[in-house]
Design a protein around this motif. Structure first.
Motif, PDB file in Angstrom:
ATOM      1  N   LYS B 462       0.891  -1.093  -0.050  1.00  0.00           N
ATOM      2  CA  LYS B 462       0.076  -0.074  -0.083  1.00  0.00           C
ATOM      3  C   LYS B 462       0.912   1.208   0.109  1.00  0.00           C
ATOM      4  O   LYS B 462       0.810   2.248  -0.778  1.00  0.00           O
ATOM      5  CB  LYS B 462      -0.767  -0.053   1.336  1.00  0.00           C
ATOM      6  N   GLY B 463       1.858   1.315   0.929  1.00  0.00           N
ATOM      7  CA  GLY B 463       2.570   2.382   1.040  1.00  0.00           C
ATOM      8  C   GLY B 463       3.372   2.583  -0.189  1.00  0.00           C
ATOM      9  O   GLY B 463       3.707   3.705  -0.855  1.00  0.00           O
ATOM     10  N   LEU B 464       3.935   1.518  -0.823  1.00  0.00           N
ATOM     11  CA  LEU B 464       4.621   1.553  -2.199  1.00  0.00           C
ATOM     12  C   LEU B 464       3.799   2.235  -3.170  1.00  0.00           C
ATOM     13  O   LEU B 464       4.269   3.213  -3.917  1.00  0.00           O
ATOM     14  CB  LEU B 464       5.380   0.300  -2.676  1.00  0.00           C
ATOM     15  N   ARG B 465       2.732   2.028  -3.194  1.00  0.00           N
ATOM     16  CA  ARG B 465       1.555   2.317  -4.447  1.00  0.00           C
ATOM     17  C   ARG B 465       1.610   3.698  -4.289  1.00  0.00           C
ATOM     18  O   ARG B 465       1.629   4.684  -5.061  1.00  0.00           O
ATOM     19  CB  ARG B 465       0.521   1.759  -4.407  1.00  0.00           C
ATOM     20  N   LEU B 466       1.356   4.029  -3.096  1.00  0.00           N
ATOM     21  CA  LEU B 466       1.207   5.634  -2.633  1.00  0.00           C
ATOM     22  C   LEU B 466       2.548   6.315  -2.982  1.00  0.00           C
ATOM     23  O   LEU B 466       2.264   7.513  -3.596  1.00  0.00           O
ATOM     24  CB  LEU B 466       0.846   5.677  -1.222  1.00  0.00           C
ATOM     25  N   PHE B 467       3.345   5.771  -2.514  1.00  0.00           N
ATOM     26  CA  PHE B 467       4.797   6.470  -2.830  1.00  0.00           C
ATOM     27  C   PHE B 467       4.983   6.574  -4.569  1.00  0.00           C
ATOM     28  O   PHE B 467       5.553   7.802  -4.893  1.00  0.00           O
ATOM     29  CB  PHE B 467       5.808   5.815  -2.088  1.00  0.00           C
ATOM     30  N   LEU B 468       4.687   5.840  -4.943  1.00  0.00           N
ATOM     31  CA  LEU B 468       4.908   5.864  -6.625  1.00  0.00           C
ATOM     32  C   LEU B 468       3.938   6.856  -7.326  1.00  0.00           C
ATOM     33  O   LEU B 468       4.310   7.516  -8.332  1.00  0.00           O
ATOM     34  CB  LEU B 468       4.820   4.243  -7.179  1.00  0.00           C
ATOM     35  N   GLN B 469       2.652   7.018  -6.604  1.00  0.00           N
ATOM     36  CA  GLN B 469       1.897   7.980  -7.145  1.00  0.00           C
ATOM     37  C   GLN B 469       2.436   9.214  -6.771  1.00  0.00           C
ATOM     38  O   GLN B 469       2.560  10.329  -7.849  1.00  0.00           O
ATOM     39  CB  GLN B 469       0.631   7.758  -6.386  1.00  0.00           C
ATOM     40  N   LEU B 470       2.874   9.540  -5.520  1.00  0.00           N
ATOM     41  CA  LEU B 470       3.558  10.826  -5.301  1.00  0.00           C
ATOM     42  C   LEU B 470       4.842  11.125  -6.146  1.00  0.00           C
ATOM     43  O   LEU B 470       4.743  12.350  -6.676  1.00  0.00           O
ATOM     44  CB  LEU B 470       4.071  10.582  -3.824  1.00  0.00           C
ATOM     45  N   LEU B 471       5.410   9.903  -6.459  1.00  0.00           N
ATOM     46  CA  LEU B 471       6.661  10.094  -6.973  1.00  0.00           C
ATOM     47  C   LEU B 471       6.202  10.846  -8.670  1.00  0.00           C
ATOM     48  O   LEU B 471       7.010  11.663  -9.282  1.00  0.00           O
ATOM     49  CB  LEU B 471       7.659   9.085  -7.316  1.00  0.00           C
TER      50      LEU B 471
END
Lengths: 481, 481
Positions: B462-471
């Motif tokens: 979940k965190g990684l998806r969110l981070f990749l979105q931010l990125l």
């Protein structure tokens, strides 16, 4: 290298020199590979003939203690070299930044039956059941504590508890000004690595805590030792010297000082703080023993008067309740503390969180009641020890009567042969701390430190009697011939 | 001070400068009291007009980030000073020996929901119940363990166990050549304080472990960073540089390197050791991850070929089984180890004995079976993370596929704005390690490190998806405008 020679002794001068050096070598104080002074140099510093030194070196070589080679000089020997060791000979030339030889501290003391050397409290006096039960329930109920690195500054809840504790001792600081360290030893080390560099002047009491001396020496500090009297550090001497060499830092152990037992008076505490203010320097106030008073509470910490962040105050909790847990607190203000936290992070990424939480409930709920009991127990041991000394100590040996803390500080008639006494005592299963390590090391000390709380009371009595017997024999043979 | 400016951006240059500095100030990278470069100096180094810098400083001052005064310059602000703080102003001038600002490491990460910044293993994967049970039975059955300072070198039995363990990995050393430290961080620190002094040349990989960089910087070493390729440290570059600047020490993390994940080839391991022999220097081989391989075991440690004591080998056990216990081992030979033991004694009087005994039975009986399982679990997480990256990472972002260890090493199209990305991520409850701290800091890095093992798998996803979105958003706004 200084060697105390007794020209009136029946033992020849070469023999005295080779005995002293031999003892230093076998004790590890002189490490393998270290180069001894040249024959000429040692002869001149000891004011003996070169023949005398040559004879001493020959004697040491014949016992395999040293290896001499034409032109290169004499070196402390290793055991016969294995091929691996021979290959590692390059290591001898690999420079280091270590201070004096500290390896005597790494002796295997497990064979010692009567350990008087370490200032510690015997496990039967410590609240280990309580702390053990806390630890047990923590590892069961919150095993994730063992997984966490925690915060570099220390657990917030424990800092809060320590902060309330300090408050009850007159030290008013917010918990943001408190850091947890792995014992006070680490606290001293962090201050030294952060603020003391080569050539910086550090003032200490003479004698002082050996672990602090080692740390400041390791930073290349110029250490200046200030004599003490019954009111602690001689501030008249300190003030005079500070004019010439402004202090970067003053290290003091003002309450039931280790090793001398002396407590700094309130007036001197105030004057010391004023001096730090006028020189804009730090005071490290190392305070392991202030809760261990026998008659009346000592004056409040210097930190209690510090309004401008001159004092880095250190209090070890583990020393008094569970030394193996290695938990102490450091109170310091402003960006002095921020910098110490940065140093802590580079040093070990923070103290184990479990150990911090394991002592927390005890410090919160039991510490004060416990130290009341502990004081009574320690006082009893101290009185027993002093009584034995009065009865059995040979003439010329004197000792303080401590007002608190864990140590006796004995003064012998002279410094000669303390190394030999140490070796003899060790053979008899007794250890003590030679006073030498509490000074700069330039002049041999005629003191020794004995801790009266490291054993069961009966063992302490038995060990002390035995030691006093040895000491009597030692002085009879070595001193009075 | 280097600030990356994007002249094509819709954001004005003064705004870019004040944003970057503001972020560094709020993150703690620029500490209160630090003096900013002069307007003239910064303008010249950034190749902008003095008016641009003045505007940036005015903006910062209007937000209370800095305080400027005529003639004295601009300083990073504190909060409004309390009377105590005002009195402590002398502290700002009190010299220290700290390296770069490390306070970002002291953030309160407890508010972070998705911690990707620390290379650690989530508690649900760790054998905490077993170790907790051991600890429980120790504190009940042998409470005196909490009272003891233990041996400075470390518990003899644990050293024996570690020694057999190292043997099974090809490292043949007697237990007398092993020392226990409070994590590998302390091991690196002890080597540095013992053998590295101001101006000594230390070679490291570029990138390298940030905790090691901090420690060597703190000793005043000249650090030279050697580029890596798929076989690890570029020995051709190292050899060329060593001719000009002979190494005092080479620090390497040869297996699943932190942060890059690269493993040094066998040939290079041999050549590195030969190089150390010819320069008579030490290699610090930091090896936390060699048991955490995903496909095949890595080459044996450099230490396994070391016959002449050139390698100080460090292996953290607590990292893999119970990080909070802080137990690592250091294997070194001859008088290199003796000197490290002396440093350990001055540093903290020895690691807590209880913690040492608590991990002992697990390492003896369960470690190998446990790491087999752990490898499978970690590999699963790594594969999940890589899959998400392939699917959701914005164009221009690349990532290694690790063969072992705990980290992903992402390369972004450029270094600009990573500070801002960090701040944004933090607002979203996500932390990561900016690549900058893994280098000398002179050139901004376009890398970031993400650890895939520090959370539950579902959270990591979940965190990684969110981070990749931010990125993706970050690159769209900041990069491509």
């Amino acid at each position: 290298m200084h060697i105390e020679l007794n020209r009136g002794s029946s033992k020849s001068l070469p023999q005295q020199i080779s005995d002293t050096l031999g003892q230093r070598i076998t004790s590890g104080l002189l490490q393998p590979g270290i180069r001894l002074p040249s024959v000429r140099g040692l002869a001149s510093s000891l004011k003996v003939s070169q023949v005398t030194v040559s004879k001493a070196y020959e004697e040491l070589e014949s016992h395999g203690h040293i290896i001499c080679s034409q032109g290169k000089g004499c070196f402390v020997a290793r055991r016969p070299l294995t091929p691996v060791e021979a290959g590692s000979a390059w290591q001898d030339g690999y420079d280091d930044f270590l201070p004096r030889a500290q390896l005597w501290r790494n002796f295997d003391y497990s064979a010692v039956q009567y350990p008087f050397h370490l200032a510690a409290i015997h496990s039967e006096l410590l609240p280990l059941q309580y702390i053990g039960a806390t630890m047990s329930s923590l590892v069961t109920g919150q095993p994730e504590l063992m997984a966490s690195y925690g915060n570099f500054q220390g657990d917030a809840e424990l800092r809060e508890v320590m902060c309330r504790h300090l408050q009850s001792r007159g030290v008013e600081v917010p918990s943001s000004d408190v850091m947890i360290t792995s014992g006070s030893q680490q606290g001293i080390d962090l201050v030294a690595r952060t603020f003391v560099g080569p050539g910086d002047t550090v003032y200490l009491e003479a004698p002082s805590y050996t672990g602090a001396i080692d740390v400041f020496a390791g930073r290349g500090a110029e250490m200046i030792f200030i004599p003490i009297d019954s009111e602690g550090m001689r501030l008249d001497v300190l003030t005079r010297l500070c004019d010439k060499r402004p202090p970067k830092l003053i290290y003091t152990n003002p309450t039931f000082q280790n090793p001398s037992g002396v407590t700094m008076s309130m007036t001197r505490r105030q004057r010391l703080l004023e001096l730090a203010r006028s020189y804009r320097c730090l005071i490290v106030e190392d305070d392991p023993f202030s809760d261990l008073y026998f008659h009346k509470p000592p004056p409040p910490p210097i930190k209690s008067m510090d309004k401008e962040g001159h004092v880095v105050y250190m209090k070890s909790f583990s020393k008094v309740i569970a030394p193996g847990c290695r938990i102490a607190c450091v109170a310091a203000g402003g960006n002095i503390l921020s910098r110490l936290i940065a140093a802590k992070s580079a040093s070990d990424l923070g103290s184990p969180l479990l150990n911090q939480r394991a002592v927390l409930p005890f410090i919160t709920r039991r510490y004060d009641a416990y130290t009341r009991q502990l004081r009574t127990a320690l006082r009893g041991r101290m009185e027993t020890a002093v009584k034995l000394l009065k009865r059995y100590a040979p003439p010329g040996v004197t000792c303080n009567v401590p007002e608190g803390g864990l140590n006796l500080w004995l003064q012998l008639p002279g410094a000669e042969g303390i190394g030999k006494l140490h070796a003899r005592a060790e053979q008899a299963g007794i250890s003590f701390l030679p006073g030498d390590v509490c000074y700069s090391g330039e002049v041999p000390s005629r003191h020794i430190r004995l801790c009266y709380s490291q054993m069961k009371e009966a063992d302490m009595e038995k060990g002390l009697r035995l030691f006093l017997q040895l000491l009597t024999e030692h002085l009879r043979t070595d001193q009075l011939t």
